[in-house]
Design a protein around this motif. Sequence first.
Motif, mmCIF file in Angstrom:
data_model
loop_
_atom_site.group_PDB
_atom_site.id
_atom_site.type_symbol
_atom_site.label_atom_id
_atom_site.label_comp_id
_atom_site.label_asym_id
_atom_site.label_seq_id
_atom_site.Cartn_x
_atom_site.Cartn_y
_atom_site.Cartn_z
ATOM 1 N N ALA A 24 2.162 6.963 3.416
ATOM 2 C CA ALA A 24 1.984 6.709 4.853
ATOM 3 C C ALA A 24 0.500 6.582 5.187
ATOM 4 O O ALA A 24 0.111 5.707 5.980
ATOM 5 C CB ALA A 24 2.627 7.817 5.673
ATOM 6 N N ALA A 25 -0.330 7.418 4.577
ATOM 7 C CA ALA A 25 -1.770 7.335 4.823
ATOM 8 C C ALA A 25 -2.323 5.999 4.311
ATOM 9 O O ALA A 25 -3.144 5.357 4.981
ATOM 10 C CB ALA A 25 -2.490 8.500 4.151
ATOM 11 N N ALA A 26 -1.867 5.555 3.157
ATOM 12 C CA ALA A 26 -2.327 4.276 2.612
ATOM 13 C C ALA A 26 -1.857 3.110 3.476
ATOM 14 O O ALA A 26 -2.617 2.167 3.726
ATOM 15 C CB ALA A 26 -1.840 4.101 1.176
ATOM 16 N N ALA A 27 -0.625 3.151 3.949
ATOM 17 C CA ALA A 27 -0.109 2.090 4.821
ATOM 18 C C ALA A 27 -0.895 2.052 6.125
ATOM 19 O O ALA A 27 -1.251 0.976 6.612
ATOM 20 C CB ALA A 27 1.380 2.296 5.090
ATOM 21 N N TRP A 28 -1.185 3.222 6.689
ATOM 22 C CA TRP A 28 -1.985 3.282 7.920
ATOM 23 C C TRP A 28 -3.359 2.672 7.680
ATOM 24 O O TRP A 28 -3.882 1.921 8.503
ATOM 25 C CB TRP A 28 -2.104 4.723 8.409
ATOM 26 N N GLY A 29 -3.956 2.997 6.526
ATOM 27 C CA GLY A 29 -5.261 2.425 6.198
ATOM 28 C C GLY A 29 -5.200 0.903 6.058
ATOM 29 O O GLY A 29 -6.080 0.194 6.540
ATOM 30 N N ALA A 30 -4.159 0.397 5.417
ATOM 31 C CA ALA A 30 -4.003 -1.055 5.258
ATOM 32 C C ALA A 30 -3.815 -1.726 6.615
ATOM 33 O O ALA A 30 -4.389 -2.781 6.884
ATOM 34 C CB ALA A 30 -2.814 -1.366 4.346
ATOM 35 N N ILE A 31 -3.033 -1.114 7.482
ATOM 36 C CA ILE A 31 -2.808 -1.661 8.829
ATOM 37 C C ILE A 31 -4.121 -1.676 9.608
ATOM 38 O O ILE A 31 -4.470 -2.666 10.260
ATOM 39 C CB ILE A 31 -1.722 -0.856 9.572
ATOM 40 N N SER A 32 -4.856 -0.575 9.540
ATOM 41 C CA SER A 32 -6.132 -0.494 10.265
ATOM 42 C C SER A 32 -7.129 -1.536 9.770
ATOM 43 O O SER A 32 -7.796 -2.198 10.570
ATOM 44 C CB SER A 32 -6.740 0.902 10.113
ATOM 45 N N LEU A 33 -7.238 -1.681 8.462
ATOM 46 C CA LEU A 33 -8.163 -2.677 7.906
ATOM 47 C C LEU A 33 -7.734 -4.098 8.260
ATOM 48 O O LEU A 33 -8.573 -4.941 8.590
ATOM 49 C CB LEU A 33 -8.253 -2.519 6.390
ATOM 50 N N THR A 34 -6.440 -4.368 8.219
ATOM 51 C CA THR A 34 -5.942 -5.698 8.570
ATOM 52 C C THR A 34 -6.255 -6.027 10.019
ATOM 53 O O THR A 34 -6.723 -7.122 10.338
ATOM 54 C CB THR A 34 -4.427 -5.777 8.323
ATOM 55 N N ARG A 35 -6.022 -5.079 10.912
ATOM 56 C CA ARG A 35 -6.321 -5.317 12.330
ATOM 57 C C ARG A 35 -7.812 -5.515 12.563
ATOM 58 O O ARG A 35 -8.224 -6.365 13.353
ATOM 59 C CB ARG A 35 -5.796 -4.163 13.178
ATOM 60 N N ALA B 64 0.837 -1.201 0.000
ATOM 61 C CA ALA B 64 0.000 0.000 0.000
ATOM 62 C C ALA B 64 0.875 1.257 0.000
ATOM 63 O O ALA B 64 0.601 2.207 -0.738
ATOM 64 C CB ALA B 64 -0.923 0.001 1.212
ATOM 65 N N PHE B 65 1.929 1.255 0.813
ATOM 66 C CA PHE B 65 2.817 2.425 0.857
ATOM 67 C C PHE B 65 3.494 2.642 -0.496
ATOM 68 O O PHE B 65 3.505 3.756 -1.016
ATOM 69 C CB PHE B 65 3.893 2.270 1.944
ATOM 70 N N ILE B 66 4.046 1.572 -1.070
ATOM 71 C CA ILE B 66 4.779 1.709 -2.340
ATOM 72 C C ILE B 66 3.850 2.191 -3.452
ATOM 73 O O ILE B 66 4.184 3.115 -4.212
ATOM 74 C CB ILE B 66 5.457 0.375 -2.715
ATOM 75 N N GLY B 67 2.678 1.575 -3.557
ATOM 76 C CA GLY B 67 1.736 1.981 -4.607
ATOM 77 C C GLY B 67 1.271 3.412 -4.446
ATOM 78 O O GLY B 67 1.267 4.195 -5.404
ATOM 79 N N ALA B 68 0.884 3.783 -3.229
ATOM 80 C CA ALA B 68 0.401 5.145 -2.991
ATOM 81 C C ALA B 68 1.528 6.163 -3.131
ATOM 82 O O ALA B 68 1.311 7.272 -3.624
ATOM 83 C CB ALA B 68 -0.234 5.241 -1.608
ATOM 84 N N PHE B 69 2.740 5.797 -2.711
ATOM 85 C CA PHE B 69 3.885 6.695 -2.886
ATOM 86 C C PHE B 69 4.099 6.986 -4.364
ATOM 87 O O PHE B 69 4.250 8.142 -4.770
ATOM 88 C CB PHE B 69 5.162 6.074 -2.289
#
Length: 172
Positions: free
Chosen positions: A77-88, A46-51
């Motif tokens: 960073a926002a995309a990675a945070w979103g992926a982490i939140s959804l995974t949790r 998510a971070f790499i794609g959004a970056f």
Amino acid sequence: MTTFLLIGGIGLALVVVTLVIGDLLDGVLGLDALDSDLFSVSSLAAFIGAFGFGGALALALVPNTLLAVLAGIVVGAAAAWGAISLTRALRSGDNSAALRPDAMLGHPARVITAIPVGGYGEVHVSIAGHVRKLAARADSPIPAGTEVWISAIVSPTAVEVTPAAALPDSTN
């Protein structure tokens, strides 16, 4: 801009790979040993794609590479945070729908491995969308394919069953 789009494409490809082989990739890369969603393949993808795509968009709006990199980092960073939140959220789930052993009492099941006298066979039971295969015992031998109902819980993975034909007819 081509570099940012290429980075975004790599991130998107990683997302697709993560969807297809998910946790296996985390294990192969050793990322699950870190015991953190921050370094999971899904959050990194998510971070790499959004970056990449965020940087390309910023570069198209403002022709400054440093600002494009900063914008890519913020969007990534926002995309990675979103992926982490959804995974949790997906991992924690709502446990109220979990299948409890006592919820199986009285439910119908089908014998899939014959139940011998004094031994165990196997049954399939479907309750609220959960399908489970359980070890089963009975007072008499029951052949495979027979409809039964669960009369007792022996353990979390074993039940006692009674043939459905042995039930009194309740339609009278």
